[in-house]
Motif scaffolding. Structure first.
Motif, PDB file in Angstrom:
ATOM      1  N   GLY A 144      28.394  60.099   2.657  1.00  0.00           N
ATOM      2  CA  GLY A 144      27.716  60.155   3.956  1.00  0.00           C
ATOM      3  C   GLY A 144      26.215  60.094   3.756  1.00  0.00           C
ATOM      4  N   ILE A 145      25.555  59.346   4.616  1.00  0.00           N
ATOM      5  CA  ILE A 145      24.091  59.205   4.550  1.00  0.00           C
ATOM      6  C   ILE A 145      23.581  59.588   5.936  1.00  0.00           C
ATOM      7  N   THR A 146      22.695  60.574   6.007  1.00  0.00           N
ATOM      8  CA  THR A 146      22.393  61.166   7.318  1.00  0.00           C
ATOM      9  C   THR A 146      20.898  61.144   7.639  1.00  0.00           C
ATOM     10  N   ASN A 149      17.073  63.844  12.097  1.00  0.00           N
ATOM     11  CA  ASN A 149      16.920  64.520  13.384  1.00  0.00           C
ATOM     12  C   ASN A 149      17.981  65.584  13.658  1.00  0.00           C
ATOM     13  N   PHE A 150      19.099  65.535  12.943  1.00  0.00           N
ATOM     14  CA  PHE A 150      20.090  66.617  13.039  1.00  0.00           C
ATOM     15  C   PHE A 150      20.531  66.975  11.617  1.00  0.00           C
ATOM     16  N   PRO A 151      19.694  67.713  10.874  1.00  0.00           N
ATOM     17  CA  PRO A 151      20.020  67.954   9.462  1.00  0.00           C
ATOM     18  C   PRO A 151      21.251  68.838   9.266  1.00  0.00           C
ATOM     19  N   LEU A 171      27.184  63.657  -0.222  1.00  0.00           N
ATOM     20  CA  LEU A 171      26.273  63.602   0.923  1.00  0.00           C
ATOM     21  C   LEU A 171      24.866  63.276   0.441  1.00  0.00           C
ATOM     22  N   LYS A 172      24.267  62.299   1.120  1.00  0.00           N
ATOM     23  CA  LYS A 172      22.852  61.977   0.853  1.00  0.00           C
ATOM     24  C   LYS A 172      22.096  62.270   2.153  1.00  0.00           C
ATOM     25  N   PRO A 173      21.548  63.489   2.272  1.00  0.00           N
ATOM     26  CA  PRO A 173      20.855  63.831   3.526  1.00  0.00           C
ATOM     27  C   PRO A 173      19.474  63.181   3.607  1.00  0.00           C
ATOM     28  N   SER A 221      29.977  56.717   5.572  1.00  0.00           N
ATOM     29  CA  SER A 221      29.617  57.074   6.947  1.00  0.00           C
ATOM     30  C   SER A 221      28.104  57.138   6.975  1.00  0.00           C
ATOM     31  N   PHE A 222      27.501  56.417   7.900  1.00  0.00           N
ATOM     32  CA  PHE A 222      26.042  56.417   7.995  1.00  0.00           C
ATOM     33  C   PHE A 222      25.625  56.753   9.412  1.00  0.00           C
ATOM     34  N   VAL A 223      24.563  57.534   9.548  1.00  0.00           N
ATOM     35  CA  VAL A 223      23.914  57.741  10.844  1.00  0.00           C
ATOM     36  C   VAL A 223      22.409  57.635  10.609  1.00  0.00           C
ATOM     37  N   GLY A 247      23.767  53.668  14.675  1.00  0.00           N
ATOM     38  CA  GLY A 247      22.355  53.308  14.669  1.00  0.00           C
ATOM     39  C   GLY A 247      21.570  53.904  15.819  1.00  0.00           C
ATOM     40  N   GLY A 248      20.497  53.219  16.182  1.00  0.00           N
ATOM     41  CA  GLY A 248      19.533  53.731  17.155  1.00  0.00           C
ATOM     42  C   GLY A 248      19.998  53.588  18.596  1.00  0.00           C
ATOM     43  N   ALA A 249      19.091  53.909  19.521  1.00  0.00           N
ATOM     44  CA  ALA A 249      19.510  53.989  20.921  1.00  0.00           C
ATOM     45  C   ALA A 249      18.332  53.820  21.862  1.00  0.00           C
ATOM     46  N   LYS A 250      18.646  53.459  23.090  1.00  0.00           N
ATOM     47  CA  LYS A 250      17.700  53.498  24.208  1.00  0.00           C
ATOM     48  C   LYS A 250      18.567  53.875  25.396  1.00  0.00           C
ATOM     49  N   SER A 448      35.717  61.592  20.092  1.00  0.00           N
ATOM     50  CA  SER A 448      34.926  60.994  19.014  1.00  0.00           C
ATOM     51  C   SER A 448      33.609  60.484  19.567  1.00  0.00           C
ATOM     52  N   PHE A 449      32.627  60.337  18.665  1.00  0.00           N
ATOM     53  CA  PHE A 449      31.259  59.996  19.050  1.00  0.00           C
ATOM     54  C   PHE A 449      30.920  58.597  18.556  1.00  0.00           C
ATOM     55  N   GLY A 450      30.456  57.747  19.450  1.00  0.00           N
ATOM     56  CA  GLY A 450      29.999  56.440  18.964  1.00  0.00           C
ATOM     57  C   GLY A 450      29.474  55.581  20.083  1.00  0.00           C
ATOM     58  N   ARG A 454      24.443  47.393  19.361  1.00  0.00           N
ATOM     59  CA  ARG A 454      23.759  47.630  18.080  1.00  0.00           C
ATOM     60  C   ARG A 454      23.505  49.126  17.821  1.00  0.00           C
ATOM     61  N   SER A 455      24.278  49.961  18.513  1.00  0.00           N
ATOM     62  CA  SER A 455      24.217  51.398  18.213  1.00  0.00           C
ATOM     63  C   SER A 455      25.329  51.819  17.265  1.00  0.00           C
ATOM     64  N   LEU A 456      26.258  50.918  16.972  1.00  0.00           N
ATOM     65  CA  LEU A 456      27.307  51.274  15.999  1.00  0.00           C
ATOM     66  C   LEU A 456      27.859  50.013  15.343  1.00  0.00           C
TER      67      LEU A 456
HETATM   68  P1  NAD Z   1      16.543  56.277   8.939  1.00  0.00           P
HETATM   69  O1  NAD Z   1      17.375  55.078   9.197  1.00  0.00           O
HETATM   70  O2  NAD Z   1      15.123  56.094   8.547  1.00  0.00           O
HETATM   71  O3  NAD Z   1      17.197  57.157   7.763  1.00  0.00           O
HETATM   72  C1  NAD Z   1      18.554  57.520   7.790  1.00  0.00           C
HETATM   73  C2  NAD Z   1      19.053  57.671   6.362  1.00  0.00           C
HETATM   74  O4  NAD Z   1      18.946  56.401   5.702  1.00  0.00           O
HETATM   75  C3  NAD Z   1      18.252  58.672   5.531  1.00  0.00           C
HETATM   76  O5  NAD Z   1      19.132  59.419   4.730  1.00  0.00           O
HETATM   77  C4  NAD Z   1      17.353  57.787   4.685  1.00  0.00           C
HETATM   78  O6  NAD Z   1      17.036  58.343   3.434  1.00  0.00           O
HETATM   79  C5  NAD Z   1      18.185  56.532   4.502  1.00  0.00           C
HETATM   80  N1  NAD Z   1      17.367  55.325   4.362  1.00  0.00           N
HETATM   81  C6  NAD Z   1      16.127  55.112   4.894  1.00  0.00           C
HETATM   82  N2  NAD Z   1      15.684  53.892   4.542  1.00  0.00           N
HETATM   83  C7  NAD Z   1      16.645  53.320   3.786  1.00  0.00           C
HETATM   84  C8  NAD Z   1      16.774  52.045   3.137  1.00  0.00           C
HETATM   85  N3  NAD Z   1      15.805  51.134   3.212  1.00  0.00           N
HETATM   86  N4  NAD Z   1      17.899  51.787   2.448  1.00  0.00           N
HETATM   87  C9  NAD Z   1      18.886  52.711   2.389  1.00  0.00           C
HETATM   88  N5  NAD Z   1      18.821  53.932   2.971  1.00  0.00           N
HETATM   89  C10 NAD Z   1      17.722  54.236   3.674  1.00  0.00           C
HETATM   90  O7  NAD Z   1      16.668  57.206  10.234  1.00  0.00           O
HETATM   91  P2  NAD Z   1      15.888  58.539  10.561  1.00  0.00           P
HETATM   92  O8  NAD Z   1      14.480  58.213  10.883  1.00  0.00           O
HETATM   93  O9  NAD Z   1      16.172  59.569   9.530  1.00  0.00           O
HETATM   94  O10 NAD Z   1      16.664  58.992  11.892  1.00  0.00           O
HETATM   95  C11 NAD Z   1      16.319  58.544  13.171  1.00  0.00           C
HETATM   96  C12 NAD Z   1      17.190  57.385  13.592  1.00  0.00           C
HETATM   97  O11 NAD Z   1      18.555  57.769  13.535  1.00  0.00           O
HETATM   98  C13 NAD Z   1      16.953  56.973  15.042  1.00  0.00           C
HETATM   99  O12 NAD Z   1      16.990  55.578  15.112  1.00  0.00           O
HETATM  100  C14 NAD Z   1      18.130  57.584  15.787  1.00  0.00           C
HETATM  101  O13 NAD Z   1      18.481  56.940  16.983  1.00  0.00           O
HETATM  102  C15 NAD Z   1      19.202  57.443  14.764  1.00  0.00           C
HETATM  103  N6  NAD Z   1      20.296  58.366  15.013  1.00  0.00           N
HETATM  104  C16 NAD Z   1      21.449  57.848  15.517  1.00  0.00           C
HETATM  105  C17 NAD Z   1      22.497  58.685  15.796  1.00  0.00           C
HETATM  106  C18 NAD Z   1      23.778  58.140  16.361  1.00  0.00           C
HETATM  107  O14 NAD Z   1      24.725  58.876  16.421  1.00  0.00           O
HETATM  108  N7  NAD Z   1      23.848  56.881  16.762  1.00  0.00           N
HETATM  109  C19 NAD Z   1      22.391  60.063  15.560  1.00  0.00           C
HETATM  110  C20 NAD Z   1      21.209  60.552  15.035  1.00  0.00           C
HETATM  111  C21 NAD Z   1      20.158  59.686  14.763  1.00  0.00           C
END
Ligand code: NAD
Length: 497
Positions: A144-146, A149-151, A171-173, A221-223, A247-250, A448-450, A454-456
């Protein structure tokens, strides 16, 4: 100052390689460092997982669940300490940090039901003396890579379920606020998890690439943000891995002319400015159907935004803390500059916000734009800060067209008293999570959450029933026990009844 270490095979380990600074966003001060794993460190976690997996896979699901029961108790006992760590590194308020932990604990509660959720399906006598069943088996090692914003909560979306399903997890936080994540992982060890089943490797792209490239890692699993989600999905699936990348959101909130305004305003204040707008489900666009509701909304929002209580996250009784990093603050301020230049009307300006005694903190005040149009970058892109954009439209259909044309589709909501409008909205909107008079429709742990679009990237959503599917694979077993005294002749036609 201390360095946050990796947790591998039950031990805190340090390899003396690269590190990154950790900041307190409320003060702008460096408060420690975090190790950044190289490939050898990631491989060490993989080797530990490989060694631990066979015994854990064969541990009865009820025993695995018992570890989760103890984990839940420990998380509750340690709530204050965890909230303090989150708030210190992330900047969100203590109440908000405790709230994210509670939502994370819900996922541990769901994992406690492992014997029930992993029950297979059985059919007796599908043919003469033949029984059939299907089983859910673990994948092996998953990672998992997280995001920052929600550590606490986002990692808890992942590993309790993956682990209770019989997998080993790496886990890679986020490297920006890793301390609470590590603290929580150590509680799972205290709850009785065998060594090697959960490892935490800190790091950046190098660590993530090592996980993507490792053939032993069967699923990711990536967020996080959309560009990285897309990268991880493409690279992971190219190597035959199962990937879910959120991914991200608006997120748009639609205000119908009949909305109960005071409640909608309260809901929007929390959803737009809570956690300084650094939530993937934050509302960043208010779509007002008609000028009357738009004018009334702005008249009520403006004084409340100006009255937001903003300060160091760890102080009590606040509405909002700082943004996570200086870069995040500069990015948000850049978007506000750009909105002004593009002709949007800046109703409340959060730039240059100062908190007495915390002059170096990464603060931006609550910001409100009116007259935003779909062509503006402040509308199109995820700002991830305390900025709410008001877009005026003429009808619900126009609101739907606007939302459906946006590249993101994470969350949305509608404020109305009209059941017909709400039902049409739920049916037609192209977004994964929808609220009706609910501003942050984050599903509970047994759904479930998703997002959509381009948000998933991937097919299965996070946690809940989709999470069980993601972390297991199905095996269908067909079994015959011939009666001793009968002899059955060979059949050359395809087997059928
Ligand atoms: P980020 O994409 O910068 O980082 C997320 C993870 O990816 C981190 O663990 C980081 O170390 C790793 N990472 C960063 N750059 C990388 C690269 N080039 N290659 C491989 N791994 C890399 O995101 P963030 O700034 O930590 O979090 C904010 C973003 O997360 C916002 O866009 C937000 O919308 C999104 N988010 C989405 C959800 C969801 O459920 N859809 C939930 C929370 C946050």
């Amino acid at each position: 100052m201390s360095t946050v270490q990796h947790l591998i095979n039950g031990e805190l380990v340090s390899h003396g390689g690269r590190t990154a600074d950790l900041f307190n966003p409320s003060t702008g001060q460096v408060i420690g460092q975090v190790e950044l794993a190289d490939r050898a460190t990631v491989q060490q976690a993989i080797d530990a997982a490989k060694a631990a997996f066979p015994a854990w896979r064969n541990t009865p699901a009820a025993k695995r669940a018992q570890v989760m029961f103890r984990f839940k108790q420990l998380l509750e006992q340690h709530e204050a300490a965890i909230a303090q760590l989150i708030s210190t590194e992330h900047g969100k308020t203590l109440e908000d940090a405790a709230g994210e932990l509670k939502r994370g604990i819900e996922n541990v509660e769901f994992a406690c039901a492992a014997p029930e959720i992993l029950k297979g399906e059985y059919s007796r006598n599908v043919g003469p003396n033949i029984d059939a069943w299907s089983d859910f088996q673990p994948l092996g090692i998953v990672a998992g890579i997280t995001p920052f914003n929600f550590p606490a909560m986002v990692p808890l979306w992942m590993y309790p379920l993956a682990i209770v399903c019989g997998n080993a997890f790496i886990l890679k936080p986020s490297e920006r606020d890793p301390s609470s994540t590590l603290y929580i992982a150590r509680l799972l060890e205290e709850a009785g998890l065998p060594k090697g089943i959960l490892s935490v490797v800190h790091g950046d792209k190098d660590a993530v690439d090592a996980l993507i490239e490792a053939p032993e890692v069967k699923a990711l699993s990536f967020v996080g943000s959309t560009p990285i989600a897309e990268y991880i999905y493409a690279e992971g699936t190219r190597r035959g891995k199962r990937v879910q990348a959120l991914g991200g959101a608006k997120n748009h909130a639609v205000l119908m002319p009949d909305a109960e305004l005071d409640n909608a305003v309260s809901a929007l204040m929390g959803a737009a400015y809570g956690s300084c707008g650094e939530r993937c489900m934050a509302i960043s666009v208010a779509v007002c159907v008609g000028d009357a509701i738009a004018d009334a909304l702005i008249a009520k929002l403006e004084p409340q935004i100006k009255a937001l209580k903003i300060g160091a996250g760890t102080a009590c009784g606040l509405d909002m803390g700082p943004l996570v990093t200086a870069a995040a603050r500069d990015k948000v301020v850049g978007y506000i500059d750009e909105g002004v230049a593009a002709g949007a009307q800046l109703v409340v300006d959060g730039r240059g916000y100062r908190v007495a005694g915390h002059e170096e903190g990464y603060f931006v005040g609550g910001t409100l734009f009116d007259g935003v149009t779909p062509k503006m970058r402040i509308y199109k892109e995820e700002i991830f800060g305390p900025v709410l954009c008001v877009v005026r439209v003429g009808s619900l259909e126009e609101a739907l067209q606007l939302i459906n044309a946006h590249e993101y589709g994470n969350g949305t909501c509608i404020f109305t008293r009209d059941g017909e409008a709400a039902r049409l909205f739920c049916d037609e909107v192209e977004v994964g999570m929808v609220g009706v008079n609910v501003p942050l429709p984050v599903p509970v742990s047994y759904h479930s959450f998703g997002g959509w679009k381009r948000s998933l990237f991937g097919d299965l959503h996070a946690y809940g029933p989709d999470g069980v599917r993601f972390y297991t694979r199905r095996k269908a077993i067909t079994q015959r026990w011939p009666q001793r005294k009968t002899h059955e002749a060979s059949q050359f036609a395809f087997p059928s009844l």
